[in-house]
Design a protein around this motif. Structure first.
Motif, short mmCIF file in Angstrom:
data_model
loop_
_atom_site.label_atom_id
_atom_site.label_comp_id
_atom_site.label_asym_id
_atom_site.label_seq_id
_atom_site.Cartn_x
_atom_site.Cartn_y
_atom_site.Cartn_z
N GLU A 123 -0.03 10.12 -3.88
CA GLU A 123 -0.59 11.39 -3.36
C GLU A 123 -0.98 12.43 -4.06
N ALA A 141 0.26 0.85 -5.64
CA ALA A 141 0.57 1.90 -4.53
C ALA A 141 0.03 3.15 -5.01
N THR A 197 0.91 -1.25 -0.03
CA THR A 197 -0.01 0.03 -0.07
C THR A 197 0.73 1.17 -0.21
N GLU A 198 2.15 0.96 0.10
CA GLU A 198 3.01 2.24 0.05
C GLU A 198 3.78 2.49 -1.12
#
Length: 289
Positions: free
Chosen positions: A250, A247, A221-222
């Protein structure tokens, strides 16, 4: 509205699965994003080989033919859903100039209204190369204007300088189009740019995902840790196969790999500042990166 795909690897590899056969390949996505396609691939020569089409990728045999032949260490692919500019070859992404290739997912807000102001930020030497009618192509040449103010474009360029030029392009365009208190969506600027060595992508008001390939862990998830050297980096507007190894980038992030495939990440505001808003004078001495 479009869809982006970027691939950067230590070793040349086929991208046919991602473009054609994966569960959520670009070919599948082109059933919605049907207004043209493009693929740019880098080989032994510094300049990319670029192919474009104006029809839906899923019904154009050339898309699958080109996809099946591409084996490269650096690939940019794009499928288009037209928002600004007619459906014609000169408006198909990715755009390219010399060693540089550029794709855009998103739309510059009220572009017809703001087009003169955006074009005024592009150096005359680059403005002369504009062929189409899209907001995306103008963002590309604004990016090149910012980058060329620091480095010769035909040489290797530090990845941070490329990321800075991407962030400056985003910030300059947003300063024109996204006024305080406005209603409606902001300008969407997911950019993907490469010269075959570095690859940089940004996220603004559209989804963007990154993968470094299959993993033995159940979930990822990163993003990779900054400074990590990866074997490959895949950038896509949507996860391509539903696997657990995508992932999320952002909002207002810029991510990149350098020529050694070391992963980098910044916030847009960290990169775009200082002397951002004074106009660029192409004849002035180049600044330090």
């Amino acid at each position: 509205m479009c869809r982006l795909f970027g691939f950067r690897s230590a070793m040349p590899a086929a991208v046919h699965p991602a473009l054609v056969t994966e569960k959520n390949s670009l070919l599948i996505q082109s059933r919605e994003h049907k207004d043209g396609w493009g693929i740019a691939a880098y080989g032994a020569e510094p300049l990319p080989l670029v192919a474009h089409g104006v029809g839906p990728a899923h019904s154009d045999p050339d898309f699958e033919r080109v996809s099946s032949r591409v084996s490269s260490h650096t690939v940019v692919a794009h499928i288009r859903l037209a928002s600004v500019g007619a459906v014609e070859l000169r408006n198909s992404h990715p755009f390219h100039h010399g060693r540089w290739t550029f794709g855009h997912n998103g739309t510059v807000r009220d572009f017809a209204k703001h087009r003169p102001a955006v074009e005024a930020l592009i150096s005359p030497s680059f403005r002369a190369h504009i062929q189409g009618t899209t907001d995306s192509e103008r963002c590309f040449y604004l990016f090149l204007t910012r980058l060329a103010a620091r480095h010769p474009l035909e040489h290797s360029v530090p990845v941070e300088s490329v990321a800075r030029a991407v962030a400056e392009t985003m910030s300059l365009v947003a300063a024109i189009t996204d006024q305080p208190g406005m209603e409606g969506p902001r300008s969407a600027m997911n950019f993907l740019v490469t010269n075959g060595e570095v690859m940089v992508a940004s996220r603004r008001n559209r989804t963007l995902f990154v993968s470094t390939g299959p993993t033995t862990r159940n979930t990822v998830t990163e993003l990779p840790a900054v400074g990590t050297q990866v074997q490959r980096l895949i950038v896509a507007s949507e996860s391509l196969c539903g696997g657990p190894y995508w992932a999320t980038v952002e909002e207002e992030d810029v991510i990149a790999v350098d020529a050694r495939l070391v992963f980098h990440r910044w916030r847009v505001h960290e990169l775009a500042g200082g002397d951002l808003f004074p106009p660029v004078n192409p004849g002035a001495p180049r600044n330090a990166a």
